[in-house]
Scaffold this motif. Structure first.
Motif, mmCIF file in Angstrom:
data_model
loop_
_atom_site.group_PDB
_atom_site.id
_atom_site.type_symbol
_atom_site.label_atom_id
_atom_site.label_comp_id
_atom_site.label_asym_id
_atom_site.label_seq_id
_atom_site.Cartn_x
_atom_site.Cartn_y
_atom_site.Cartn_z
ATOM 1 N N ARG A 1 -56.765 -26.332 -18.434
ATOM 2 C CA ARG A 1 -55.476 -26.858 -17.973
ATOM 3 C C ARG A 1 -55.504 -27.148 -16.478
ATOM 4 O O ARG A 1 -54.950 -28.150 -16.015
ATOM 5 C CB ARG A 1 -54.370 -25.860 -18.295
ATOM 6 N N SER B 1 -50.709 -36.095 -24.391
ATOM 7 C CA SER B 1 -51.360 -35.834 -25.668
ATOM 8 C C SER B 1 -52.417 -34.735 -25.585
ATOM 9 O O SER B 1 -52.647 -34.015 -26.564
ATOM 10 C CB SER B 1 -51.996 -37.117 -26.204
ATOM 11 N N ILE B 2 -53.059 -34.581 -24.424
ATOM 12 C CA ILE B 2 -54.148 -33.608 -24.299
ATOM 13 C C ILE B 2 -53.638 -32.243 -23.863
ATOM 14 O O ILE B 2 -54.062 -31.204 -24.396
ATOM 15 C CB ILE B 2 -55.210 -34.132 -23.302
ATOM 16 N N GLN B 3 -52.721 -32.202 -22.906
ATOM 17 C CA GLN B 3 -52.336 -30.925 -22.306
ATOM 18 C C GLN B 3 -51.774 -29.915 -23.305
ATOM 19 O O GLN B 3 -52.119 -28.733 -23.239
ATOM 20 C CB GLN B 3 -51.337 -31.204 -21.177
ATOM 21 N N PRO B 4 -50.910 -30.301 -24.265
ATOM 22 C CA PRO B 4 -50.417 -29.282 -25.210
ATOM 23 C C PRO B 4 -51.499 -28.719 -26.115
ATOM 24 O O PRO B 4 -51.328 -27.624 -26.671
ATOM 25 C CB PRO B 4 -49.364 -30.048 -26.031
ATOM 26 N N ARG B 5 -52.619 -29.410 -26.297
ATOM 27 C CA ARG B 5 -53.668 -28.948 -27.200
ATOM 28 C C ARG B 5 -54.681 -28.041 -26.507
ATOM 29 O O ARG B 5 -55.559 -27.486 -27.184
ATOM 30 C CB ARG B 5 -54.401 -30.153 -27.805
ATOM 31 N N LEU B 6 -54.606 -27.931 -25.198
ATOM 32 C CA LEU B 6 -55.552 -27.084 -24.483
ATOM 33 C C LEU B 6 -55.178 -25.617 -24.635
ATOM 34 O O LEU B 6 -54.000 -25.265 -24.636
ATOM 35 C CB LEU B 6 -55.583 -27.466 -22.994
ATOM 36 N N PRO B 7 -56.162 -24.731 -24.738
ATOM 37 C CA PRO B 7 -55.855 -23.301 -24.893
ATOM 38 C C PRO B 7 -55.301 -22.717 -23.599
ATOM 39 O O PRO B 7 -55.726 -23.078 -22.497
ATOM 40 C CB PRO B 7 -57.212 -22.688 -25.239
#
Length: 583
Positions: free
Chosen positions: A361, A534-540
């Motif tokens: 993140r 689209s990418i940030q919510p999927r990052l741990p």
């Protein structure tokens, strides 16, 4: 604490507010108008981009190094004084840079009510495109005459009038030095066409080589590049090289000031547990910049061409900058600097780098900040050029900057509510969207005042966006790494983005124009916004210790009489976190 003058917090905060206010006025004297001054010297967009890119690169690399040295050797006050006094003198060196070919593009006045005679540099989008007349070949002994038929075959009267109204300096000189005989004779007509051709050629000489049809193809590479970029080799030697040297020297003296002052004040307040009062000091710098940018433009308009007779009116900015720098140096004598104390651990920066590399993140946030710097540099470098081409005065330019700063100040009371109502991802998206909307609006400017309405969006695209960035950094940082991470994001990533954006933006303006530059930046921001959302919510998410939850569990499961290692839950948790960081 107030009995000891070294730890008089109220006095220290008062001096810090005054220092930030004066430094804001000082920065506003030159920083927004520096590229406009370089344009007045005759430098075209690529060279201005190189100069500004080098300036940002020096600041990003030099400021952290000077801050480390000043903290290690306890020379912060000496560095503050040296930076302010040295930058006051280095700023005056820019006055000594000779304009291109000895003729400033934007003189202080042209003798008509102080209205500047502005001729955009060659290679900029402000210069009109003019087709060269086609001349028929003549047998020996006859004078070449223009073809009478076909559009554009010969200089028409309206074309000449348009040229005469735009190219003020060269056209007036050509018009006054050309005597046309009576139109009734053949000699008069030939002389009239010859004078018109001389006028057109003098105007075409100021245009980029790529816009002149039929340019000779046997020019050397150096000569062709010099003509395309709007500089002769001699002008490049004296204008660009001197500007680059003085600008780098000036930035070496100026760059460490803000970071050293912030670190010194933070350590001072941290020693007496008053760091909560440090958070709102940036407001005074914005107030100083808003007041300074309006004041300096009003001063320039009032002084007109009084201080100088042969130089650009931008010289007043540097004189004012030096005077305010001397005033700030007097304030810095009382600036709160902590006494010699145990130096901070040097591993904090290394730990921040390790933390950045291990958190996806934070990596995505760093790329976003880098892109923000690249896009923001195009606004900082060339927006005033765009406004100048639409007839805007420096007073309107200063007022547009003040509107953006005041909008950020007015939005600040709603900071907590905004971050509470919207998630950080939503605030980031809102800020990026507003910035993209601003860039698109800039590409459609139609008059000198049209930039003013959109400047209020700067409160969101600048203020709210950086609030979300700071909140994300605070969320991802471990205890003790918040400030090193924040400095890294603002100094290295944002400054590096500004440097790269300046380098690329100047050549885009030369190859295309400012409209293409702003629309391209708008498209890039929108594409990145879609990727970010689209990418940030999927990052741990990184695992963090919730100390308040541990405290609640400890209070309910154990009694106050219990002793031993099982009681010390906080030490265990911090040891686990430290071991996980090391290994």
């Amino acid at each position: 604490m107030s009995a000891n003058p070294q730890w008089d917090v109220s006095r220290a905060l008062g001096v810090a507010r005054l220092f930030h206010l004066v430094c804001g006025v000082r920065d506003a004297c030159v920083a927004p108008f520096l590229t406009l001054y370089l344009r007045q010297l005759g430098l075209s967009a690529p060279w201005v981009g190189i100069l500004m890119g080098t300036k940002h690169l020096v600041a990003a690399c030099w400021a952290p190094f000077c801050t480390f040295l000043a903290r290690s050797y306890q020379k912060r006050r000496m560095l503050l004084l040296g930076s302010l006094l040295g930058s006051a003198g280095a700023g005056l060196l820019m006055v000594l840079v000779p304009p291109l070919d000895g003729h400033p593009v934007d003189r202080a006045c042209n003798g008509s009510h102080g209205v500047p005679a502005t001729v955009p540099p060659r290679g900029t989008p402000g210069a009109p495109t003019i087709s060269a007349p086609e001349w028929t070949s003549s047998p020996p002994g006859r004078t070449a005459t223009p073809e009478a038929s076909g559009p554009g075959n010969g200089p028409r009267q309206d074309d000449l009038e348009r040229l005469r109204g735009y190219w003020v300096g060269p056209m007036e000189e050509a018009r006054t030095t050309t005597r046309v005989p009576g139109p009734g004779t053949s000699a008069g007509r030939d002389a009239a066409w010859g004078g018109a051709l001389e006028v057109v050629n003098s105007a075409l000489a100021l245009l980029p080589l790529g816009r002149v049809p039929g340019a000779p193809a046997n020019l050397s590479a150096a000569e062709e590049e010099a003509q395309v970029l709007g500089l002769s080799l001699e002008g490049l030697r004296w204008t660009f090289i001197l500007s680059l040297g003085f600008l780098v020297f000036w930035e070496l003296l100026t760059a460490p000031l803000e970071q050293v002052a912030d670190d010194s004040l933070y350590e001072y307040l941290d020693f007496v547990d008053a760091t909560d009062r440090y958070r709102n000091l940036w407001i005074w710098r914005l107030l100083g910049m808003a007041a300074g940018v309006c004041g300096i433009t009003a001063l320039v308009g009032q002084l007109d061409c009084f201080p100088m007779t042969n130089g650009p009116r931008g010289l007043v900015h540097f004189y004012s900058y030096s005077l305010v720098s001397i005033l700030a140096s007097l304030v810095s004598i009382a600036f709160p600097v902590p006494l010699s104390r145990r130096p901070e651990p040097s591993y904090k920066t290394v730990k921040a780098l390790s933390l950045l590399g291990g958190d996806a993140r934070l990596v995505l946030l760093a790329l976003t900040v880098f892109l923000l710097g690249a896009v923001a540099s195009t606004v900082q470098n060339f927006l005033f050029w765009h406004m100048k081409d639409h007839g805007s005065s420096e007073l309107i330019m200063g007022f547009s900057v003040a509107l953006s700063l005041l909008g950020e100040l007015l939005l600040h009371p709603f900071k907590a509510a905004l971050l509470k109502k919207l998630p950080r991802l939503g605030v980031m998206g809102l800020g990026l969207g507003c910035l993209a909307g601003q860039l698109l609006y800039y590409s459609f400017l139609w008059s000198w005042w049209s930039v003013l309405p959109v400047q209020i969006l700067g409160a969101i695209s600048r203020g709210a966006l950086w609030w979300a960035v700071a909140a994300s950094i605070e969320e991802g940082a471990t205890p003790g790494t918040e400030r090193p991470l924040g400095t890294m994001f603002q100094g290295h990533f944002y400054g590096g983005g500004c440097s790269l954006g300046s380098f690329i933006g100047g050549f885009v303006v030369m190859r295309f124009n400012l409209v293409v530059l702003y629309r391209s930046c708008c498209v890039i921001l929108l594409v990145w916004l879609a990727l970010f959302l689209s990418i940030q919510p999927r990052l741990p998410k990184g695992r963090k210790i919730n100390y308040s939850k541990l405290l609640a569990v400890e209070g309910s499961d154990t009694s106050d009489s219990e002793q031993g290692s099982e009681r010390d839950w906080l030490v265990k948790a911090m040891k686990e976190e430290h071991s996980s960081w090391k290994g």
